[in-house]
Enzyme design. Structure first.
Site, PDB file in Angstrom:
ATOM      1  N   GLU A  85       0.830  -1.210   0.000  1.00 24.71           N
ATOM      2  CA  GLU A  85       0.000   0.000   0.000  1.00 24.71           C
ATOM      3  C   GLU A  85       0.864   1.259   0.000  1.00 24.71           C
ATOM      4  OE1 GLU A  85      -3.090   0.267  -0.585  1.00 24.71           O
ATOM      5  OE2 GLU A  85      -3.817  -1.767  -0.284  1.00 24.71           O
ATOM      6  N   TYR A 108      -6.096   6.355   4.359  1.00 27.39           N
ATOM      7  CA  TYR A 108      -6.406   5.322   3.379  1.00 27.39           C
ATOM      8  C   TYR A 108      -5.573   4.062   3.629  1.00 27.39           C
ATOM      9  CZ  TYR A 108      -6.153   2.388  -0.630  1.00 27.39           C
ATOM     10  OH  TYR A 108      -6.150   1.271  -1.410  1.00 27.39           O
ATOM     11  N   ASP A 156     -10.328   6.199  -0.879  1.00 26.78           N
ATOM     12  CA  ASP A 156      -9.291   6.881  -1.661  1.00 26.78           C
ATOM     13  C   ASP A 156      -9.956   7.963  -2.508  1.00 26.78           C
ATOM     14  OD1 ASP A 156     -10.505   5.549  -3.723  1.00 26.78           O
ATOM     15  OD2 ASP A 156      -8.709   4.525  -4.438  1.00 26.78           O
TER      16      ASP A 156
END
Ligand code: SF4
Length: 293
Positions: A41, A124, A142
């Site tokens: 991520e 996020y 997001d």
């Protein structure tokens, strides 16, 4: 604004039909650790996933746990980051690894609020780890999700940063089960990426058009969001300097750095920024190198 039941009914069959949920990505394979998901991520924050995938695979083979990354020489970490750009993320990821290794005994926390306190982990990324690895029921918001949810509610677009109201509005659209909620979050991201795009929403083919408060409306003209230029920018100069230092066998004299960019003023500015960001150091003779810590 649709109810969560109606949204799932309309959105999930469309999502299954797309056949591109990213299920082939290496970090979506069974057995990926929470740390592997977190690393993926962070790497995907500002880099396309196709470029991230090979780097992630090398990275996780070399440093499979937070303790491995924490103990790695920072110069190696920056070399492995390669050309993914925004290399300060690599430094923050290593800081994050040190905290997870020391404070959490190597286990990535599962609580989004606790994750957000780690270096380089925003709202996020924290939610993505909590939901996609730990299976929490939590909104994963997001830019794409923010925009779709704002339009479902009748607005032309969302604000530039995720607010508590965005999180609450998205949360209200999630089904009760954690697994189904995660699927809806990914489907909303996909809808925003493919159909409900920033400048040209394709309401005619949108699976949730019948429930959408903004369906069929024109996007009001606004400041055009041009693609960020890279060539000739300060970021480009910094990238060239970093490439030279990554590829070098040892410390590099200033003359070699001068050869990578013709404008010495831009070069001076880039070098002093790289030094103050902790991405470049100097040895005792004043030659440049990646940080030795
Ligand atoms: Fe976006 Fe149009 Fe679909 Fe509404 S109907 S979510 S504005 S694409």
């Amino acid at each position: 604004m649709p109810t969560s039941e109606v949204l799932s009914e309309r959105l999930l069959p469309w999502f299954e039909d797309q056949g591109r949920g990213g299920d082939d990505l290496p970090w979506r394979q069974e057995g990926t650790t929470a740390w592997g998901v977190l690393v993926s991520e962070v790497m995907s924050q500002q880099t396309q996933v196709a470029r991230v995938a090979p780097v992630w695979e090398r990275w996780m083979r070399r440093w499979p746990t937070p303790a491995d990354l924490a103990a790695a020489p920072t110069a190696d970490v920056l070399r492995e980051w390669d050309r993914m750009g925004y290399p300060r993320r690599a430094l923050r990821l290593q800081e994050c690894a040190r905290i997870v290794a020391e404070k959490y005994d190597g286990s990535v926390p599962s609580d989004p609020a606790e994750l957000e306190r780690l270096p380089g982990i925003g709202v996020y990324t924290a939610a993505a780890v909590a939901v996609f690895h730990y299976g929490a029921r939590h909104p994963v918001v997001d830019t794409n999700v923010r925009r779709v949810v704002a339009r479902l509610g009748g607005a032309a677009d969302a604000g530039t940063a995720t607010t508590k109201a965005d999180l609450a509005a998205t949360e209200a659209l999630l089904p009760d089960g954690a697994e189904a909620a995660a699927r809806v979050s990914v489907a909303l991201m996909e809808l925003g990426a493919l159909v409900c795009t920033a400048r040209k929403p394709e309401c005619g083919v949108c699976p949730v058009a019948a429930e959408c408060g903004f369906a069929g409306q024109e996007i009001p003209p606004g400041p055009s969001r041009k693609r960020q230029r890279y060539t000739g920018t300060n970021r480009h100069v910094r990238g060239e300097v970093m490439k030279l230092l990554r590829d070098a066998d040892g410390p590099v004299p200033r003359e070699r750095i001068d050869a990578v960019w013709p404008d010495s003023r831009m070069l001076d500015e880039a070098i002093s920024q790289l030094i103050s960001d902790g991405l470049v150091g100097t040895d005792e003779s004043g030659q440049f190198e990646l940080p030795s810590a």
